[in-house]
Design an enzyme around this catalytic site. Sequence first.
Site, mmCIF file in Angstrom:
data_model
loop_
_atom_site.group_PDB
_atom_site.id
_atom_site.type_symbol
_atom_site.label_atom_id
_atom_site.label_comp_id
_atom_site.label_asym_id
_atom_site.label_seq_id
_atom_site.Cartn_x
_atom_site.Cartn_y
_atom_site.Cartn_z
ATOM 1 N N ARG A 117 0.830 -1.226 0.000
ATOM 2 C CA ARG A 117 0.000 0.000 0.000
ATOM 3 C C ARG A 117 0.857 1.266 0.000
ATOM 4 O O ARG A 117 0.435 2.320 -0.434
ATOM 5 C CB ARG A 117 -0.967 -0.013 1.192
ATOM 6 C CG ARG A 117 -1.821 1.230 1.303
ATOM 7 C CD ARG A 117 -3.086 1.084 2.153
ATOM 8 N NE ARG A 117 -2.988 0.210 3.280
ATOM 9 C CZ ARG A 117 -2.308 0.475 4.417
ATOM 10 N NH1 ARG A 117 -1.677 1.615 4.546
ATOM 11 N NH2 ARG A 117 -2.288 -0.402 5.392
ATOM 12 N N TYR A 157 -15.791 17.561 -16.696
ATOM 13 C CA TYR A 157 -16.312 16.251 -16.337
ATOM 14 C C TYR A 157 -17.176 16.371 -15.075
ATOM 15 O O TYR A 157 -16.707 16.849 -14.045
ATOM 16 C CB TYR A 157 -15.162 15.272 -16.119
ATOM 17 C CG TYR A 157 -15.636 13.884 -15.804
ATOM 18 C CD1 TYR A 157 -16.442 13.189 -16.690
ATOM 19 C CD2 TYR A 157 -15.270 13.269 -14.622
ATOM 20 C CE1 TYR A 157 -16.889 11.912 -16.398
ATOM 21 C CE2 TYR A 157 -15.706 11.984 -14.322
ATOM 22 C CZ TYR A 157 -16.523 11.319 -15.210
ATOM 23 O OH TYR A 157 -16.969 10.060 -14.916
ATOM 24 N N ASP A 213 -6.891 19.461 -15.345
ATOM 25 C CA ASP A 213 -7.282 18.118 -15.733
ATOM 26 C C ASP A 213 -6.882 17.959 -17.202
ATOM 27 O O ASP A 213 -7.478 18.574 -18.088
ATOM 28 C CB ASP A 213 -8.793 17.908 -15.531
ATOM 29 C CG ASP A 213 -9.199 16.459 -15.787
ATOM 30 O OD1 ASP A 213 -8.576 15.823 -16.666
ATOM 31 O OD2 ASP A 213 -10.143 15.979 -15.143
ATOM 32 N N LYS A 231 -8.071 6.669 -19.943
ATOM 33 C CA LYS A 231 -8.313 7.109 -21.321
ATOM 34 C C LYS A 231 -7.062 6.866 -22.184
ATOM 35 O O LYS A 231 -6.687 5.732 -22.360
ATOM 36 C CB LYS A 231 -8.737 8.574 -21.304
ATOM 37 C CG LYS A 231 -9.867 8.891 -20.310
ATOM 38 C CD LYS A 231 -11.164 8.209 -20.700
ATOM 39 C CE LYS A 231 -12.373 8.636 -19.906
ATOM 40 N NZ LYS A 231 -12.394 8.242 -18.497
#
Length: 376
Positions: free
Chosen positions: A56, A108, A177, A202
Amino acid sequence: MSAGEEFVVSEPFGDGTRCVHGGLVPAEPGGPVPPQPVMASQFHLSDDPSADFYGRAGNPTWRALESAIGALDGGSCVLYPSGMAAVSALMRVLLKPGDTVVLPSDGYYLGRSYVREHMMNGLVVREVATTAAWTAETVAGAALVLLETPSNPGLDVCDITAIARLAHAAGALVAVDNTTASPLGQRPLALGADITLASDTKAVAGHSDVLLGHITATDPDLVARLRTERTVSGAVPGPFEVWLAHRGLGTLDLRLARQAENAAALYDVLREHPAVRSVRWPGSPLDPAHEVAARQMRRFGGVISFELASAEAAARFLAASRLVSSATSFGGLHSNADRRARWGDAVPEGLLRLSCGCEDTRDLVADVLTALEAVI
Ligand SMILES: Cc1ncc(COP(=O)(O)O)c(C=O)c1O
């Protein structure tokens, strides 16, 4: 492999070389050439504080891709299990109760939804359109300004350098972004932003089989806070997904080139077609966003949008196409289109965001023309 051993492939190498070689470990006789996934959750403990100890907190597979993307973005990259995990981590780390955050009103939709409906900590949210007339007043009192350029789905563009200047004068940090552009299409950090982030689901991963996201920044203190928050919150990416995305990144340059070629060809065809009301692609000199886009973008991707007369017309188009699937996402190998109004975006009912894939241009153009016949 411990931190810092990966190749950092930066200029003067070209985009293709940087994508192919980014994050590879130095050659070792008998060792694998491509990056390999390390799936371990536990590591043999060591007195070296930089050594891996628990999955982690860090692992070689993350570091390899973080090194590659960080070199492309021009900063230190922190990976997240999705684009939204990156957006939400940034908000949690940077904002405190009472802060003002400027968000794109036309970006978005889940970014706005997360801040407004899920943070619950007394933030003041100011929504600003990407093409607004940005002034000192727009950013006054803000702690963070988040831009999305080109915006999804409208493909509008704003001037990162000019807005960063205004925001910095007001004491705000600027995050971009960069999902639609990808790290090859635009380098927000070089344009004056403090932070660039993206959904690597993407273009970066590029094969529509992985969810991933990242934040890249240059301030070592911010990067350390992001890494610590990621470890503590536990919102960490799986090594297998990271490895798949690294594999995808190798062909980003090639894929973007074909996708942009397809977008340019489809833009011309759609612009002339009687069933199409309007079409957007910042790569075209005819597009209203082109002037600013050409100044700040290094290359244009394969995402275009066009408007048909109605939701029914869009449905007929999608049903008639063999190569463009009806799917939500973009930047992948396979062409797809998404009627954004179905998700509540403030766009016309018949607007389709079309993500050009890597099919042959001739085939894609022929397929789209055939599908448009079903619309007339
Ligand atoms: C511009 C933009 N940012 C962030 C996201 C969220 O990314 P993810 O779906 O990987 O969580 C998306 C998803 O479509 C997006 O288009």
